[in-house]
Design a protein around this motif. Sequence first.
Motif, PDB file in Angstrom:
ATOM      1  N   ARG A   1     102.121 -24.710 -18.263  1.00 32.87           N
ATOM      2  CA  ARG A   1     102.235 -24.895 -16.821  1.00 32.87           C
ATOM      3  C   ARG A   1     101.913 -23.551 -16.161  1.00 32.87           C
ATOM      4  O   ARG A   1     102.021 -22.489 -16.774  1.00 32.87           O
ATOM      5  CB  ARG A   1     103.639 -25.372 -16.417  1.00 32.87           C
ATOM      6  N   THR A   2     101.509 -23.628 -14.963  1.00 36.31           N
ATOM      7  CA  THR A   2     101.139 -22.402 -14.242  1.00 36.31           C
ATOM      8  C   THR A   2     102.217 -22.056 -13.215  1.00 36.31           C
ATOM      9  O   THR A   2     102.981 -22.910 -12.760  1.00 36.31           O
ATOM     10  CB  THR A   2      99.793 -22.595 -13.519  1.00 36.31           C
ATOM     11  N   TRP A   3     102.252 -20.773 -12.859  1.00 41.42           N
ATOM     12  CA  TRP A   3     103.230 -20.266 -11.879  1.00 41.42           C
ATOM     13  C   TRP A   3     102.523 -19.221 -11.016  1.00 41.42           C
ATOM     14  O   TRP A   3     101.783 -18.372 -11.509  1.00 41.42           O
ATOM     15  CB  TRP A   3     104.403 -19.644 -12.623  1.00 41.42           C
ATOM     16  N   THR A   4     102.722 -19.340  -9.702  1.00 33.26           N
ATOM     17  CA  THR A   4     102.080 -18.413  -8.764  1.00 33.26           C
ATOM     18  C   THR A   4     103.111 -17.948  -7.734  1.00 33.26           C
ATOM     19  O   THR A   4     103.956 -18.724  -7.286  1.00 33.26           O
ATOM     20  CB  THR A   4     100.910 -19.096  -8.025  1.00 33.26           C
ATOM     21  N   ALA A   5     103.039 -16.671  -7.367  1.00 32.30           N
ATOM     22  CA  ALA A   5     103.955 -16.118  -6.348  1.00 32.30           C
ATOM     23  C   ALA A   5     103.218 -15.037  -5.571  1.00 32.30           C
ATOM     24  O   ALA A   5     102.137 -14.588  -5.944  1.00 32.30           O
ATOM     25  CB  ALA A   5     105.204 -15.551  -7.021  1.00 32.30           C
TER      26      ALA A   5
ATOM     27  N   LYS B   1     100.060 -14.303 -10.941  1.00 31.81           N
ATOM     28  CA  LYS B   1      99.879 -15.648 -11.499  1.00 31.81           C
ATOM     29  C   LYS B   1     100.307 -15.625 -12.952  1.00 31.81           C
ATOM     30  O   LYS B   1     100.127 -14.621 -13.653  1.00 31.81           O
ATOM     31  CB  LYS B   1      98.414 -16.087 -11.406  1.00 31.81           C
TER      32      LYS B   1
END
Length: 331
Positions: free
Chosen positions: A274-278, A284
Amino acid sequence: MARKDLLKSVMAGSPEQPKDSGRSGYAMRGASKSMKVSIDSLAENSKRLLEGETIVEIDPQLIDVSFVSDRLSDDDVAFDELKASIAASRQDTPVLLRPHPEADGRYMIVFGHRRVRVASALGRKVRAVVKPMDDVAHILAQGQENTARADLSFIEKALFAKSLLDMGQAKDVIQSALTIDGTLLSRMLSVTQNVPRHVIEQIGPAKQIGRDRWEDFKKLASEPSNGKILKGALEFDGFQNLDSDARFEFLHSKLAEAGRAPKRRKTRATPKKRTWTAGKGSIKGVIGRSGKAFSISLTAQDSTAFGDFLSGRLDQLYSEFLATKEEQSEQ
């Protein structure tokens, strides 16, 4: 040691070829070309085993076959042609014999089995050269003389190799006898170890069937679920009336049409990711999990700085994880 020197050192080959012993189509085709290493040179080396030697005449009843067979069946047509030729004139090319290692007063064929059979059938003595030699020298001379004539099929050479291996001969000796490399020897042995011997014997020499076809047949025949199909095909009426090549094609087609191909190894499950971005894309991450493995990969502008920040707090984070885990277990 070069093959030329190797065979020369055995003693000091191919007998003059009868008209019927031309190379088969098998020997000239694709996969088998690797087995025809320096054929002309081998033929010359083989001839040197007989040149300049005293030729004697021996009663064929005193001669036994080689201790290792290199043929699945006799070629009746070739035998009849050779018999007619020798009956009309004489046996021009002597056979090579050795004193029998276990029976006084008897001899063992190194090469020239067909000519010995012809002499016996005609009631004549065999013209021969007799040379003392050990088993390894015998194997090298027999194998290389047959390779020089190139009239053995792939499966006959493969069975010859397996027989030698089963007798305890070293692989380098087998390779020298058949003038093949280690890779081809491994493929030959793989076929003979995975296709039942009785199936190969019922098919016969299959002169026109090369390595690639036998390897494909091996994969089908070694699949346990194809056993009943193979057994039924062997018991089919008229099977033995087919020639050897046709018997192979019949069995191969039955397995290919109705049988199951060998199962492929299961591919590993694709890791869950799964990807995560902030920070509006300034950092990323790709978070992956597969079995007991867990990974986090960071990219974008702040990846290096955030990675250093995160790794510097791993001990603290793990302590918090254990505390949380303990609280949950008490609830």
